[in-house]
Scaffold this active site. Sequence first.
Site, PDB file in Angstrom:
ATOM      1  N   CYS A  48      -5.978   2.225 106.694  1.00 37.90           N
ATOM      2  CA  CYS A  48      -5.252   1.421 105.640  1.00 37.90           C
ATOM      3  C   CYS A  48      -4.180   2.356 105.244  1.00 37.90           C
ATOM      4  CB  CYS A  48      -6.119   1.059 104.530  1.00 37.90           C
ATOM      5  SG  CYS A  48      -4.913   0.008 103.173  1.00 37.90           S
ATOM      6  N   CYS A  51      -4.412   2.995 101.296  1.00 39.70           N
ATOM      7  CA  CYS A  51      -5.573   4.034 100.823  1.00 39.70           C
ATOM      8  C   CYS A  51      -6.105   4.953 101.564  1.00 39.70           C
ATOM      9  CB  CYS A  51      -6.579   3.193  99.981  1.00 39.70           C
ATOM     10  SG  CYS A  51      -7.607   2.178 100.957  1.00 39.70           S
ATOM     11  N   CYS A  97      -8.067  -5.169 103.327  1.00 34.60           N
ATOM     12  CA  CYS A  97      -8.939  -3.981 103.019  1.00 34.60           C
ATOM     13  C   CYS A  97      -9.957  -4.163 102.092  1.00 34.60           C
ATOM     14  CB  CYS A  97      -7.927  -2.574 102.741  1.00 34.60           C
ATOM     15  SG  CYS A  97      -8.562  -1.156 102.204  1.00 34.60           S
ATOM     16  N   CYS A 100      -8.902  -1.443  98.776  1.00 38.46           N
ATOM     17  CA  CYS A 100      -7.757  -1.505  98.023  1.00 38.46           C
ATOM     18  C   CYS A 100      -7.234  -2.993  97.995  1.00 38.46           C
ATOM     19  CB  CYS A 100      -6.812  -0.516  98.310  1.00 38.46           C
ATOM     20  SG  CYS A 100      -5.801  -0.833  99.766  1.00 38.46           S
ATOM     21  N   CYS A 120      -5.586  -9.951 113.955  1.00 39.29           N
ATOM     22  CA  CYS A 120      -4.030  -9.903 114.439  1.00 39.29           C
ATOM     23  C   CYS A 120      -3.498  -9.118 113.113  1.00 39.29           C
ATOM     24  CB  CYS A 120      -3.409 -11.158 114.637  1.00 39.29           C
ATOM     25  SG  CYS A 120      -1.920 -11.295 115.416  1.00 39.29           S
TER      26      CYS A 120
END
Length: 133
Positions: A48, A51, A97, A100, A120
Amino acid sequence: MTFKVQKTDAEWQAQLTPEQFRVTRKHGTERAFTGEYWNTKDAGTYNCVCCGHPLFVSDTKYDSGTGWPSFWQPVGPDSVETKTDRTLWMVRTEVHCSNCGAHLGHVFEDGPAPTGLRYCMNSASLAFAPKNA
């Protein structure tokens, strides 16, 4: 949902590029074939961008022909979360995610075996960590 990492919009804007902020915090989408990772074939982990939480590994990445990085499976069952997205006059499954809450992209049921899924993702939501770095 309550996430482990929580920041204000101002804090996210100070950390991210304008495009990363638009995609991850405001649920935007980058144009096809324009993102940094849509055609990346290197071995490593896609984390991510907000984070650093591990999301996908290169072993599950494939060329879906869509112009976005596509994966058939996340790193683990708890690495991402999904919710129904009813914007743009359609129903899709949005991917976030789990650490976060960053908007990553969408998952569709037209992917390859063994899962049949196509995660995707937007390149702007990902930070690639090469395997041998």
